[in-house]
Write an enzyme that holds these catalytic residues in place. Structure first.
Site, PDB file in Angstrom:
ATOM      1  N   ASP A  47       0.823  -1.211   0.000  1.00 45.43           N
ATOM      2  CA  ASP A  47       0.000   0.000   0.000  1.00 45.43           C
ATOM      3  C   ASP A  47       0.860   1.267   0.000  1.00 45.43           C
ATOM      4  O   ASP A  47       0.463   2.289  -0.546  1.00 45.43           O
ATOM      5  CB  ASP A  47      -0.986   0.004   1.173  1.00 45.43           C
ATOM      6  N   GLU A 139     -11.348   6.029  -2.210  1.00 46.39           N
ATOM      7  CA  GLU A 139     -11.280   6.418  -0.797  1.00 46.39           C
ATOM      8  C   GLU A 139     -12.386   5.742   0.021  1.00 46.39           C
ATOM      9  O   GLU A 139     -12.164   5.330   1.166  1.00 46.39           O
ATOM     10  CB  GLU A 139     -11.407   7.942  -0.659  1.00 46.39           C
ATOM     11  N   GLU A 209      -9.820  -3.305  -6.019  1.00 41.17           N
ATOM     12  CA  GLU A 209      -9.692  -3.325  -4.551  1.00 41.17           C
ATOM     13  C   GLU A 209      -9.779  -4.761  -4.030  1.00 41.17           C
ATOM     14  O   GLU A 209      -9.024  -5.150  -3.136  1.00 41.17           O
ATOM     15  CB  GLU A 209     -10.761  -2.447  -3.894  1.00 41.17           C
TER      16      GLU A 209
END
Ligand code: HMH
Length: 220
Positions: A47, A139, A209
């Site tokens: 990440d 987000e 994701e």
């Protein structure tokens, strides 16, 4: 108006994908307190690399904002960009705490794929409406995933609470909601083909994701 915006309307047909992204076995294992530390360390290193690419993505969103909107959104996007500076410092500190050597991390396949998707937004042909919608959902997946880890009944290990609060805080939720309002306003004024592209990008983010969490939780 009081009617639900375009982005909220996507949740009904895409609920299943959204849940797979925001209630993934990896983040659910954080909440359950059963997370494999090796998986968490892998996520942390990957990440950090993702966020560096996310800075460039956000710069391209900001540029589209300056070129295509009246500029009233600029402060929110600029605020987001500024907070990534703090986020990169946080990653470095956290990596030290978990003995992850960031200089030695190389990107795994799902991360590379996600970063390539982010890079595609530097094309001037991609509209601000599509870009801001993409930013919002990226987000929001983290916000929803990590908020669940600090909700009532969690058994999240204390050493992971800082991570969960970073994205799971009420402040971060408000920030995501302001991005959603911008996206909905842009989509309300956008031509049908741009709205279709934005919905495709929304789904692509959910897929990416899920791939990112999969990559973190299992050696690949
Ligand atoms: C993979 N998605 C991924 N990493 C992040 N840090 C965010 C979203 C939110 O910033």
């Amino acid at each position: 108006g009081v009617e639900a915006g375009t982005t909220a309307a996507w949740m009904a047909p895409h609920r299943g994908m959204y849940e797979r992204a925001t209630r993934h076995p990896f983040t659910v294992s954080i909440r359950d307190g059963t997370v494999d530390p090796a998986a968490f360390r892998r996520w942390l290193g990957q990440d950090y690399m993702f966020v560096k690419e996310f800075v460039a993505f956000l710069a391209s969103v900001l540029l589209k904002c300056c070129r295509q909107s009246d500029g009233s959104d600029m402060e929110i996007i600029l605020g987001g960009l500024a907070s990534l500076s703090d986020e990169l410092s946080w990653f470095k500190k956290e990596a030290e705490k978990w003995s992850v050597n960031l200089a030695e991390v190389s990107p795994l396949k799902s991360n590379t794929e996600y970063c390539r998707f982010l890079q595609s937004f530097s094309e001037p042909e991609i509209s601000y409406a599509v870009a801001i919608t993409t930013f919002w959902i990226i987000e929001t997946v983290y916000q929803d995933s990590f908020a669940f880890c600090i909700e009532e009944g969690n058994k999240t290990p204390p050493e992971l609470l800082g991570t969960c609060q970073r994205w799971g805080s009420p402040e971060f939720k408000q920030y995501c909601q302001s991005l959603q309002r911008i996206a909905d306003r842009c989509l309300a004024d956008a031509p049908a083909d741009a709205v279709k592209s934005a919905e495709e990008a929304f789904l692509r983010v959910l897929e990416l994701e899920i791939g990112f969490w999969d990559m973190s939780s299992s050696q690949s």
